[in-house]
Design a protein around this motif. Structure first.
Motif, mmCIF file in Angstrom:
data_model
loop_
_atom_site.group_PDB
_atom_site.id
_atom_site.type_symbol
_atom_site.label_atom_id
_atom_site.label_comp_id
_atom_site.label_asym_id
_atom_site.label_seq_id
_atom_site.Cartn_x
_atom_site.Cartn_y
_atom_site.Cartn_z
ATOM 1 N N PHE A 256 0.823 -1.214 0.000
ATOM 2 C CA PHE A 256 0.000 0.000 0.000
ATOM 3 C C PHE A 256 0.859 1.266 0.000
ATOM 4 O O PHE A 256 0.614 2.194 -0.780
ATOM 5 N N VAL A 257 1.857 1.323 0.869
ATOM 6 C CA VAL A 257 2.650 2.544 1.005
ATOM 7 C C VAL A 257 3.476 2.805 -0.253
ATOM 8 O O VAL A 257 3.540 3.938 -0.749
ATOM 9 N N THR A 258 4.127 1.764 -0.784
ATOM 10 C CA THR A 258 4.950 1.981 -1.980
ATOM 11 C C THR A 258 4.084 2.347 -3.190
ATOM 12 O O THR A 258 4.500 3.158 -4.029
ATOM 13 N N THR A 259 2.893 1.790 -3.277
ATOM 14 C CA THR A 259 1.997 2.126 -4.388
ATOM 15 C C THR A 259 1.570 3.584 -4.321
ATOM 16 O O THR A 259 1.587 4.305 -5.332
ATOM 17 N N ILE A 260 1.198 4.040 -3.132
ATOM 18 C CA ILE A 260 0.802 5.447 -2.960
ATOM 19 C C ILE A 260 1.962 6.382 -3.260
ATOM 20 O O ILE A 260 1.808 7.384 -3.977
ATOM 21 N N MET A 261 3.130 6.057 -2.745
ATOM 22 C CA MET A 261 4.276 6.951 -2.914
ATOM 23 C C MET A 261 4.798 6.948 -4.344
ATOM 24 O O MET A 261 5.244 7.977 -4.860
ATOM 25 N N PHE A 262 4.757 5.778 -4.993
ATOM 26 C CA PHE A 262 5.139 5.719 -6.403
ATOM 27 C C PHE A 262 4.190 6.590 -7.228
ATOM 28 O O PHE A 262 4.599 7.310 -8.149
ATOM 29 N N ALA A 332 22.012 4.989 5.321
ATOM 30 C CA ALA A 332 21.453 3.657 5.576
ATOM 31 C C ALA A 332 19.927 3.667 5.545
ATOM 32 O O ALA A 332 19.296 2.766 4.983
ATOM 33 N N SER A 333 19.319 4.670 6.159
ATOM 34 C CA SER A 333 17.863 4.738 6.224
ATOM 35 C C SER A 333 17.286 5.088 4.860
ATOM 36 O O SER A 333 17.654 6.100 4.256
ATOM 37 N N ARG A 334 16.373 4.259 4.359
ATOM 38 C CA ARG A 334 15.751 4.547 3.068
ATOM 39 C C ARG A 334 14.809 5.752 3.172
ATOM 40 O O ARG A 334 14.673 6.520 2.207
ATOM 41 N N ARG A 335 14.154 5.916 4.304
ATOM 42 C CA ARG A 335 13.295 7.090 4.472
ATOM 43 C C ARG A 335 14.119 8.367 4.420
ATOM 44 O O ARG A 335 13.740 9.339 3.763
ATOM 45 N N ALA A 336 15.245 8.369 5.130
ATOM 46 C CA ALA A 336 16.103 9.556 5.147
ATOM 47 C C ALA A 336 16.641 9.862 3.756
ATOM 48 O O ALA A 336 16.737 11.029 3.350
ATOM 49 N N LEU A 337 16.984 8.810 3.003
ATOM 50 C CA LEU A 337 17.487 8.999 1.646
ATOM 51 C C LEU A 337 16.428 9.661 0.768
ATOM 52 O O LEU A 337 16.719 10.612 0.026
ATOM 53 N N LEU A 338 15.211 9.192 0.844
ATOM 54 C CA LEU A 338 14.143 9.753 0.018
ATOM 55 C C LEU A 338 13.838 11.198 0.402
ATOM 56 O O LEU A 338 13.581 12.045 -0.461
ATOM 57 N N ARG A 339 13.881 11.485 1.691
ATOM 58 C CA ARG A 339 13.536 12.841 2.146
ATOM 59 C C ARG A 339 14.542 13.894 1.710
ATOM 60 O O ARG A 339 14.227 15.083 1.707
ATOM 61 N N VAL A 340 15.750 13.481 1.358
ATOM 62 C CA VAL A 340 16.728 14.427 0.816
ATOM 63 C C VAL A 340 16.157 15.144 -0.404
ATOM 64 O O VAL A 340 16.442 16.321 -0.653
ATOM 65 N N PHE A 341 15.312 14.468 -1.162
ATOM 66 C CA PHE A 341 14.725 15.034 -2.372
ATOM 67 C C PHE A 341 13.260 15.418 -2.172
ATOM 68 O O PHE A 341 12.775 16.364 -2.793
ATOM 69 N N PHE A 390 12.507 8.588 -8.827
ATOM 70 C CA PHE A 390 12.312 7.406 -9.666
ATOM 71 C C PHE A 390 13.447 6.411 -9.457
ATOM 72 O O PHE A 390 13.229 5.201 -9.406
ATOM 73 N N SER A 391 14.677 6.915 -9.358
ATOM 74 C CA SER A 391 15.816 6.030 -9.092
ATOM 75 C C SER A 391 15.710 5.399 -7.709
ATOM 76 O O SER A 391 16.114 4.253 -7.503
ATOM 77 N N PHE A 392 15.174 6.147 -6.754
ATOM 78 C CA PHE A 392 15.033 5.609 -5.398
ATOM 79 C C PHE A 392 14.254 4.299 -5.409
ATOM 80 O O PHE A 392 14.638 3.329 -4.747
ATOM 81 N N TRP A 393 13.161 4.254 -6.170
ATOM 82 C CA TRP A 393 12.319 3.058 -6.145
ATOM 83 C C TRP A 393 13.035 1.853 -6.740
ATOM 84 O O TRP A 393 12.839 0.723 -6.300
ATOM 85 N N GLY A 394 13.874 2.095 -7.730
ATOM 86 C CA GLY A 394 14.661 0.995 -8.270
ATOM 87 C C GLY A 394 15.657 0.443 -7.273
ATOM 88 O O GLY A 394 15.970 -0.749 -7.277
ATOM 89 N N ASN A 395 16.169 1.309 -6.387
ATOM 90 C CA ASN A 395 17.105 0.874 -5.352
ATOM 91 C C ASN A 395 16.402 0.285 -4.144
ATOM 92 O O ASN A 395 17.011 -0.461 -3.375
ATOM 93 N N TYR A 396 15.154 0.599 -3.965
ATOM 94 C CA TYR A 396 14.433 0.182 -2.753
ATOM 95 C C TYR A 396 13.630 -1.108 -2.935
ATOM 96 O O TYR A 396 13.717 -2.045 -2.133
ATOM 97 N N LEU A 397 12.836 -1.192 -3.976
ATOM 98 C CA LEU A 397 11.859 -2.272 -4.107
ATOM 99 C C LEU A 397 12.438 -3.687 -4.137
ATOM 100 O O LEU A 397 11.814 -4.618 -3.599
ATOM 101 N N TRP A 468 5.421 5.961 6.964
ATOM 102 C CA TRP A 468 5.054 4.538 7.090
ATOM 103 C C TRP A 468 5.836 3.650 6.125
ATOM 104 O O TRP A 468 5.574 2.451 6.044
ATOM 105 N N LEU A 469 6.806 4.223 5.417
ATOM 106 C CA LEU A 469 7.580 3.423 4.470
ATOM 107 C C LEU A 469 8.451 2.414 5.229
ATOM 108 O O LEU A 469 9.309 2.809 6.028
ATOM 109 N N PRO A 470 8.280 1.107 5.017
ATOM 110 C CA PRO A 470 9.072 0.115 5.761
ATOM 111 C C PRO A 470 10.548 0.168 5.374
ATOM 112 O O PRO A 470 10.881 0.327 4.197
ATOM 113 N N GLU A 471 11.404 0.032 6.355
ATOM 114 C CA GLU A 471 12.839 -0.101 6.072
ATOM 115 C C GLU A 471 13.120 -1.564 5.697
ATOM 116 O O GLU A 471 12.578 -2.472 6.313
#
Length: 480
Positions: A256-262, A332-341, A390-397, A468-471
């Motif tokens: 649910f969270v990745t679908t909404i955020m994507f 290390a934190s994926r949430r922190a990485l995404l929030r940079v942008f 867009f690159s983030f999702w390729g590194n995360y999923l 709510w994005l899971p690490e």
């Protein structure tokens, strides 16, 4: 799979380089074929249907051209992700690239809006499937986590190169179309109609989408299957994927969270950034060039300006993707990485598009023949903040789904969330911009105001959902 000795990294073999090259080409041209829509659809609607910008008919068909292909891509892209888990990454990747390359080529010969819509839909289907297969394939190639992160990050950066390239190709075609060979349907296809505008720049731009098929046909025999998928398939331990499993308790939140955020990531791109060709005509330097010009010549000037701003935006996206690739192994934190942008974009994107609607453009920097305007800087920042996601999702999923469900899970987030829901914001912006009560003294101003509001909405929803994005719990892609 064998592991390298402790303290050493596995070698970056010729096979790995080959796969990185072909996936880079795939990433570049899937964005190439998608982003050409913002350049080719407005003139195609005028050339094929005689529709005028700012009218309801134009807004309707523009929305259809952006959203119907996205529906097709979302549905069939989800099926493609499922087939990626059943039939293997390599086979699906190959056929998906061939599908979108030849569909893009054929769409350049469209004789009606319906024909163009159908071929844009098959193009979109190929692109939607390609992304999922390529990410799963590439991620499973590397045992070493740092190598994997860099490979995913840097190969996806070529997506922005594709966006820059399509802008440059459109500018070139717009300037030289009359010198190119006329586009004619073969005699045996005469029942499809006739091509009236045989030297239209948008047609040559679409036809150029055939390019990625050429190296793929040459390299295809040398491409191996994903070692992770192949090992499990050979051992008989590869479970059968299930879309319903994505909503099992252990995956439900992630899905649910990745679908909404994507969807929000794509919503910012399609609902705001890709509306630039309809906005640039109001910029004072463009308006000055079009003043007192005949309509065909003025339209050509606006198209050229749209291509130039598209190039600047894609340079911003390229910088954002490379920055993401650098930070992916350092944060290390994926949430922190995404929030940079994400957080800068939440503030800057709406402000920049509001400025596009209300402010006159001005030169920020002028050195020799180089000139940078405030509006160019603005679209550069928009590209950086949005495209990096867009690159983030390729590194995360790849890390949040097991091997047997990786393609299906990635496909649901990317295709149902990004391609189907996210791209619908192009239609949302088109429809709202012509609604009564929207501020603005012209059609382009109304689009800019609407894009600013859409950008605020999707960035705000995405920023809230990020809590709510899971690490990822592991970096082992062999795990079930």
């Amino acid at each position: 799979m064998s592991s390298a000795p402790v303290g050493s990294k596995p070698p970056f073999t010729a096979v790995k380089w080959l796969i990185c090259i072909i996936t880079s080409i795939g990433f570049a041209f899937d964005i190439y074929t998608l982003l050409m829509a913002q350049y080719v659809i407005p003139p195609a609607l005028q050339g094929l249907g005689g529709l005028k910008p700012g009218t309801r008919d134009f807004a309707f068909w523009a929305g259809m051209m952006f959203y119907v292909p996205a529906i097709a891509g979302g549905i069939f892209g989800l099926l493609g992700g499922y087939l990626t888990d059943i039939l293997g990454r390599r086979r699906i990747l190959t056929w998906s690239i061939l599908l979108y390359a030849f569909s893009a080529f054929a769409s350049g010969y469209s004789t009606s809006l319906t024909m163009l819509l159908i071929l844009r839909s098959t193009t979109f289907i190929g692109v939607c499937v390609e992304f999922v297969a390529a990410v799963a394939w590439l991620a499973e190639l590397f045992d070493d986590h740092a190598q994997r992160e860099r490979a995913l990050g840097y190969t996806q950066a070529f997506s922005s190169f594709g966006g820059f390239l399509v802008a440059a190709v459109f500018v070139y075609c717009n300037a030289h179309a009359e010198k190119f060979p006329a586009i004619r349907l073969p005699g045996f296809l005469s029942s499809l109609g006739t091509i009236g505008d045989a030297h239209a720049a948008w047609r040559y731009t679409l036809i150029s989408g055939l390019i990625p098929a050429i190296p793929l046909i040459i390299i295809r025999p040398f491409l191996p299957e994903s070692p992770v998928w192949a090992a499990k398939k050979s051992a008989g331990t590869l479970k059968r994927p299930s879309i319903a499993e994505l909503f099992a308790p252990q995956f439900r939140k992630t899905t649910f969270v990745t679908t909404i955020m994507f969807a929000c990531s794509y919503g910012a791109a399609f609902g705001a950034i890709q509306q630039m060709p309809q906005i640039v005509g109001r910029f004072n330097e463009v308006a000055a060039k079009t003043k007192d010009k005949p309509k065909p010549e003025a339209a050509k000037i606006v198209r050229a300006a749209a291509g130039e701003y598209g190039e600047v935006q894609e340079v911003g996206g390229l910088v954002g993707r490379f920055l993401l690739a650098l930070l992916a192994v350092r944060i290390a934190s994926r949430r922190a990485l995404l929030r940079v942008f994400q957080l800068p974009g939440l503030i800057l994107m709406p402000a920049i598009f509001w400025a596009f609607a209300t402010q006159q453009n001005a030169t920020l920097l002028h050195v020799g023949s180089f000139e940078l305007t405030w509006m160019e800087l603005g679209i550069f920042v928009c590209g950086l903040c949005t495209v990096a996601q867009f690159s983030f999702w390729g590194n995360y999923l790849p890390y949040v789904y097991p091997a047997h469900l990786r393609g299906t899970g990635e496909s649901f987030a990317a295709n149902i969330g990004g391609r189907l829901l996210g791209t619908s914001f192009a239609a949302v912006t088109s429809f709202i911009a012509v609604a009564p009560g929207v501020p603005g003294d012209s059609a382009s101003a109304k689009v800019a105001y609407t894009a600013a509001r859409v950008a605020l909405f999707v960035y705000l929803v995405g920023s809230i959902a990020c809590f709510w994005l899971p690490e990822p719990k592991t970096t082992d892609l062999m795990s079930e």
